[in-house]
Write an enzyme that holds these catalytic residues in place. Structure first.
Site, PDB file in Angstrom:
ATOM      1  N   CYS A   1      28.955  66.734  44.754  1.00 37.46           N
ATOM      2  CA  CYS A   1      29.383  66.380  43.391  1.00 37.46           C
ATOM      3  C   CYS A   1      28.494  67.100  42.378  1.00 37.46           C
ATOM      4  O   CYS A   1      27.413  67.580  42.721  1.00 37.46           O
ATOM      5  CB  CYS A   1      29.226  64.877  43.147  1.00 37.46           C
ATOM      6  SG  CYS A   1      30.215  63.833  44.232  1.00 37.46           S
ATOM      7  N   ASP A   2      28.950  67.131  41.146  1.00 37.43           N
ATOM      8  CA  ASP A   2      28.085  67.581  40.048  1.00 37.43           C
ATOM      9  C   ASP A   2      28.562  66.922  38.771  1.00 37.43           C
ATOM     10  O   ASP A   2      29.767  66.799  38.547  1.00 37.43           O
ATOM     11  CB  ASP A   2      28.104  69.104  39.880  1.00 37.43           C
ATOM     12  CG  ASP A   2      27.044  69.531  38.891  1.00 37.43           C
ATOM     13  OD1 ASP A   2      25.873  69.620  39.303  1.00 37.43           O
ATOM     14  OD2 ASP A   2      27.361  69.708  37.687  1.00 37.43           O
ATOM     15  N   SER A   3      27.596  66.467  37.967  1.00 36.61           N
ATOM     16  CA  SER A   3      27.949  65.756  36.730  1.00 36.61           C
ATOM     17  C   SER A   3      27.361  66.471  35.518  1.00 36.61           C
ATOM     18  O   SER A   3      26.202  66.893  35.555  1.00 36.61           O
ATOM     19  CB  SER A   3      27.402  64.323  36.761  1.00 36.61           C
ATOM     20  OG  SER A   3      27.973  63.609  37.841  1.00 36.61           O
TER      21      SER A   3
ATOM     22  N   GLY B   1      32.407  66.654  39.045  1.00 40.57           N
ATOM     23  CA  GLY B   1      33.196  67.445  39.994  1.00 40.57           C
ATOM     24  C   GLY B   1      32.972  66.908  41.406  1.00 40.57           C
ATOM     25  O   GLY B   1      31.901  66.362  41.699  1.00 40.57           O
TER      26      GLY B   1
END
Ligand SMILES: Nc1nc2c(ncn2[C@@H]2O[C@H](COP(=O)(O)OP(=O)(O)OP(=O)(O)O)[C@@H](O)[C@H]2O)c(=O)[nH]1
Length: 209
Positions: A79-81, A116
């Site tokens: 994930c990526d925030s 994501g």
């Protein structure tokens, strides 16, 4: 035995999975996010914050999946925030000065937290993924409240310089979207990604690393 790898150093993401019944193995990607971002911006000058979060998630997940040799691993999730403020990307502030500046910019306003997601089925290499977003309404915090929060150190190491489930909680008035998206891993989206890859939630949630 099918096992689940979380390709993230995020304690918050680990906590979300554990609370939802998945006990993952953590494998940090070590991806150079700045390098991924600058290459992506060269290829697409109009790169949106939402698209950047997704690209970073994919880079992290593919990096871990490509070096995963343990046959027992079935799933690799990354994930990526990022926080989007006036079209700009706010990642982790890193310093008290940046955290302070960010809060002076967002207090009393709306911003959008994009996370994501990238899920790899290690059995056949199929992937599923996509971004989830949540609109965050920040409280009209005072300078003293900003100073107090910055002094805790918490805002320095989280996307957008705030947490919904930590010391920053009193300074978020409301959100529109799933809380787990803000914390860093949208659980209903993960359920849909598993479904897209033909897998029932409880077959994964019952798996143990
Ligand atoms: N607890 C908590 N953490 C948050 C919140 N918002 C953002 N974060 C964290 O901020 C970090 C965002 O940075 P990322 O680059 O996506 O992830 P990371 O922590 O660097 O870990 P990697 O996935 O290994 O890159 C993540 O750890 C998120 O979980 C929140 O509301 N609560």
């Amino acid at each position: 035995m099918t096992s689940f790898v979380l390709a993230s150093a995020s304690p918050a993401r680990l906590g979300l999975l554990r609370a939802a019944g998945i006990e993952p193995q953590v494998v940090v990607s070590e991806v150079d996010e700045d390098a991924v971002e600058s290459l992506a911006r060269q290829q697409d000058p109009g790169l949106t914050p939402r698209r950047l979060a997704q690209l970073l998630a994919e880079a992290k997940g593919d990096a871990v999946a490509s070096r995963t040799t343990d046959e027992r691993v079935r799933w690799v999730l990354s994930c990526d925030s990022v926080l989007e403020v006036d079209g700009q990307v706010h990642g982790k502030p890193g310093t008290p000065e940046v955290a302070r500046e960010r809060w002076q910019q967002v207090r009393g306003r709306l911003a959008v937290l994009h996370t994501g997601h990238h899920l790899v089925d290690m059995r056949d290499g199929r992937t599923a993924g996509g971004p989830a977003s949540a609109t965050v309404r920040f409280a009209s915090v005072t300078d003293a409240e900003v100073e107090g929060y910055v002094a805790t150190g918490e805002p320095l190491h989280v996307a957008g310089g705030f947490t919904l489930d930590g010391l920053g909680a009193p300074f978020v008035e409301s959100i529109e979207g799933h809380p787990s998206t803000v914390v860093g891993l949208c659980l209903p989206l993960l359920r849909r990604l598993l479904t897209d890859l033909g897998t029932d939630w409880w077959s994964v949630a019952q798996s143990r690393a």
